[in-house]
Design a protein around this motif. Structure first.
Motif, PDB file in Angstrom:
ATOM      1  N   LEU A 220       0.877  -1.181   0.014  1.00 50.54           N
ATOM      2  CA  LEU A 220       0.051  -0.091  -0.020  1.00 50.54           C
ATOM      3  C   LEU A 220       0.969   1.458   0.041  1.00 50.54           C
ATOM      4  O   LEU A 220       0.590   2.250  -0.578  1.00 50.54           O
ATOM      5  CB  LEU A 220      -0.815   0.109   1.354  1.00 50.54           C
ATOM      6  N   GLN A 221       2.170   1.213   0.528  1.00 55.04           N
ATOM      7  CA  GLN A 221       2.864   2.312   0.740  1.00 55.04           C
ATOM      8  C   GLN A 221       3.605   2.779  -0.530  1.00 55.04           C
ATOM      9  O   GLN A 221       4.331   3.756  -0.730  1.00 55.04           O
ATOM     10  CB  GLN A 221       3.925   2.249   1.918  1.00 55.04           C
ATOM     11  N   THR A 222       3.370   1.714  -1.607  1.00 59.88           N
ATOM     12  CA  THR A 222       4.131   2.152  -2.982  1.00 59.88           C
ATOM     13  C   THR A 222       3.001   2.646  -3.730  1.00 59.88           C
ATOM     14  O   THR A 222       3.456   3.126  -4.873  1.00 59.88           O
ATOM     15  CB  THR A 222       4.584   0.932  -3.488  1.00 59.88           C
ATOM     16  N   PRO A 224       0.943   5.531  -5.230  1.00 59.64           N
ATOM     17  CA  PRO A 224       1.144   6.944  -5.221  1.00 59.64           C
ATOM     18  C   PRO A 224      -0.121   7.840  -4.926  1.00 59.64           C
ATOM     19  O   PRO A 224      -1.291   7.078  -4.985  1.00 59.64           O
ATOM     20  CB  PRO A 224       1.490   7.287  -6.737  1.00 59.64           C
ATOM     21  N   SER A 225      -0.135   8.818  -4.242  1.00 60.16           N
ATOM     22  CA  SER A 225      -1.251   9.550  -3.913  1.00 60.16           C
ATOM     23  C   SER A 225      -2.304  10.139  -5.032  1.00 60.16           C
ATOM     24  O   SER A 225      -3.385  10.391  -4.612  1.00 60.16           O
ATOM     25  CB  SER A 225      -0.711  10.707  -2.944  1.00 60.16           C
ATOM     26  N   ASP A 226      -1.834  10.004  -6.089  1.00 57.80           N
ATOM     27  CA  ASP A 226      -2.776  10.513  -7.338  1.00 57.80           C
ATOM     28  C   ASP A 226      -3.738   9.081  -7.701  1.00 57.80           C
ATOM     29  O   ASP A 226      -4.420   9.375  -8.664  1.00 57.80           O
ATOM     30  CB  ASP A 226      -1.976  11.084  -8.499  1.00 57.80           C
ATOM     31  N   TYR A 227      -3.536   8.076  -7.085  1.00 54.21           N
ATOM     32  CA  TYR A 227      -4.161   6.951  -7.321  1.00 54.21           C
ATOM     33  C   TYR A 227      -5.578   7.223  -7.236  1.00 54.21           C
ATOM     34  O   TYR A 227      -6.006   7.812  -6.251  1.00 54.21           O
ATOM     35  CB  TYR A 227      -3.925   5.610  -6.858  1.00 54.21           C
ATOM     36  N   GLU A 228      -6.627   6.799  -8.221  1.00 53.66           N
ATOM     37  CA  GLU A 228      -7.818   7.300  -8.091  1.00 53.66           C
ATOM     38  C   GLU A 228      -8.830   6.951  -6.886  1.00 53.66           C
ATOM     39  O   GLU A 228      -9.901   7.713  -6.473  1.00 53.66           O
ATOM     40  CB  GLU A 228      -8.628   6.762  -9.367  1.00 53.66           C
ATOM     41  N   ARG A 232      -9.134   5.023   0.021  1.00 53.58           N
ATOM     42  CA  ARG A 232      -9.201   3.608   0.267  1.00 53.58           C
ATOM     43  C   ARG A 232      -7.875   3.129   0.917  1.00 53.58           C
ATOM     44  O   ARG A 232      -7.702   2.226   1.818  1.00 53.58           O
ATOM     45  CB  ARG A 232      -9.951   2.787  -0.515  1.00 53.58           C
ATOM     46  N   VAL A 233      -7.049   3.467   0.020  1.00 55.28           N
ATOM     47  CA  VAL A 233      -5.575   3.090   0.731  1.00 55.28           C
ATOM     48  C   VAL A 233      -5.382   3.617   1.913  1.00 55.28           C
ATOM     49  O   VAL A 233      -4.636   3.077   2.929  1.00 55.28           O
ATOM     50  CB  VAL A 233      -4.533   3.549  -0.484  1.00 55.28           C
ATOM     51  N   GLU A 235      -7.193   4.732   4.087  1.00 57.31           N
ATOM     52  CA  GLU A 235      -8.135   4.162   5.098  1.00 57.31           C
ATOM     53  C   GLU A 235      -7.615   2.850   5.714  1.00 57.31           C
ATOM     54  O   GLU A 235      -7.571   2.631   7.032  1.00 57.31           O
ATOM     55  CB  GLU A 235      -9.412   3.804   4.670  1.00 57.31           C
ATOM     56  N   LEU A 236      -7.084   2.045   4.612  1.00 56.50           N
ATOM     57  CA  LEU A 236      -6.594   0.647   4.887  1.00 56.50           C
ATOM     58  C   LEU A 236      -5.373   0.752   5.891  1.00 56.50           C
ATOM     59  O   LEU A 236      -5.131   0.157   6.837  1.00 56.50           O
ATOM     60  CB  LEU A 236      -6.542  -0.356   3.834  1.00 56.50           C
ATOM     61  N   LEU A 237      -4.751   1.575   5.316  1.00 57.10           N
ATOM     62  CA  LEU A 237      -3.367   1.908   5.866  1.00 57.10           C
ATOM     63  C   LEU A 237      -3.452   2.297   7.338  1.00 57.10           C
ATOM     64  O   LEU A 237      -2.611   1.889   8.329  1.00 57.10           O
ATOM     65  CB  LEU A 237      -2.255   3.010   5.509  1.00 57.10           C
ATOM     66  N   LYS A 238      -4.387   3.242   7.593  1.00 56.88           N
ATOM     67  CA  LYS A 238      -4.776   3.588   9.142  1.00 56.88           C
ATOM     68  C   LYS A 238      -4.968   2.483  10.011  1.00 56.88           C
ATOM     69  O   LYS A 238      -4.613   2.237  11.016  1.00 56.88           O
ATOM     70  CB  LYS A 238      -5.812   4.468   9.096  1.00 56.88           C
ATOM     71  N   LYS A 239      -5.858   1.832   9.244  1.00 58.59           N
ATOM     72  CA  LYS A 239      -6.457   0.298   9.975  1.00 58.59           C
ATOM     73  C   LYS A 239      -5.336  -0.614  10.412  1.00 58.59           C
ATOM     74  O   LYS A 239      -5.440  -1.383  11.294  1.00 58.59           O
ATOM     75  CB  LYS A 239      -7.515  -0.353   9.389  1.00 58.59           C
ATOM     76  N   LEU A 240      -4.398  -0.846   9.364  1.00 55.29           N
ATOM     77  CA  LEU A 240      -3.037  -1.713   9.677  1.00 55.29           C
ATOM     78  C   LEU A 240      -2.043  -0.922  10.758  1.00 55.29           C
ATOM     79  O   LEU A 240      -1.292  -1.844  11.203  1.00 55.29           O
ATOM     80  CB  LEU A 240      -2.548  -1.827   8.330  1.00 55.29           C
ATOM     81  N   ASP A 241      -2.118   0.275  11.195  1.00 52.92           N
ATOM     82  CA  ASP A 241      -1.333   0.773  12.015  1.00 52.92           C
ATOM     83  C   ASP A 241      -1.573   0.069  13.497  1.00 52.92           C
ATOM     84  O   ASP A 241      -2.695  -0.030  13.853  1.00 52.92           O
ATOM     85  CB  ASP A 241      -1.199   2.427  12.108  1.00 52.92           C
TER      86      ASP A 241
END
Length: 241
Positions: A220-222, A224-228, A232-233, A235-241
């Motif tokens: 997920l960390q790879t 880019p922020s311009d992904y459409e 959701r990326v 959101e999922l990263l926050k839940k995985l922290d």
């Protein structure tokens, strides 16, 4: 599991038991499957906390906060008869709370089903008349993924576009053909099509489906922020922290 057992677990791991106590405890683990299972989970908890908190001071501060909570907890339960000294029960409560937080952490981890809302296929909207494409689209959109796989495999003999490969990979993933799906998404990830980042997202979901949370997060960390669908990326990263 009795709270004093958590103290015993901790004492064993900290090498605070006598040789006789250690031998007795190890004998209990062999004879009591429930205790052995709880001990293994407790060890996992210790590893989790060490990874969660960057240094010993942070970990000790966290445990001290839990001890305060446990002190308050046992002030309320005055009617209970204790065999251990009060400070021992405070420590037991701290460990029990840590144990509870461990289960809460892992029971609240995100799941594949929370995020597998893939876009619908729309091959025929562009005027394509190929029968296999029409059938693949219908099967995929109806979530009949096993049927869709057969149609996609026939299509791929002549048409290996990134679009077809992507929807084929999703169908494989949804039918638990995870290794095959990962191979498809890895090929797309290495390319430069518009499905590159979608493939990375799908690879991350494949890891999530396998409960490989570290690998999921790394993928997920790879993205880019311009992904459409970057929201959701995140959101999922926050839940995985």
């Amino acid at each position: 599991m009795k709270e004093e057992n958590y103290i015993l677990f901790d004492q064993y791991l900290q090498d605070e038991l006598s040789a006789e106590e250690k031998a007795t405890f190890e004998k209990q683990l062999v004879e009591d499957a429930e205790m052995a299972s709880a001990f293994e989970t407790f060890k996992d908890l210790q590893v989790h906390l060490e990874n969660k908190f960057g240094n010993e001071a942070e970990l000790n501060a966290f445990k001290e906060n839990l001890k305060t909570i446990s002190d308050d907890h046992f002030k309320v339960k005055k009617t209970k008869v204790f065999k251990l000294k009060p400070w021992k029960y405070a420590a037991a409560a701290s460990i029990a709370l840590l144990f509870g937080l461990f289960f809460f952490k892992y029971q609240s981890n995100p799941s594949f089903e929370d995020y597998n809302q893939f876009e619908q296929a729309s091959f025929t909207e562009r005027g394509t008349l190929d029968a296999n494409l029409n059938q693949a689209e219908d099967a995929f959109n109806a979530k009949k993924y096993q049927e869709a796989i057969s149609f996609f495999e026939a299509i791929l003999l002549e048409n290996r576009s990134a679009e077809i490969q992507y929807f084929y990979g999703v169908s494989l993933l949804e039918t638990n053909k995870i290794q095959e799906a990962e191979a498809v998404f890895t090929d797309l990830k290495a390319g430069n099509s518009i499905y590159k980042n979608k493939a990375i997202w799908s690879l991350a979901l494949a890891k999530l489906k396998q409960k490989n949370y570290n690998a999921c997060k790394a993928l997920l960390q790879t993205i880019p922020s311009d992904y459409e669908d970057y929201d959701r990326v995140e959101e999922l990263l926050k839940k995985l922290d």
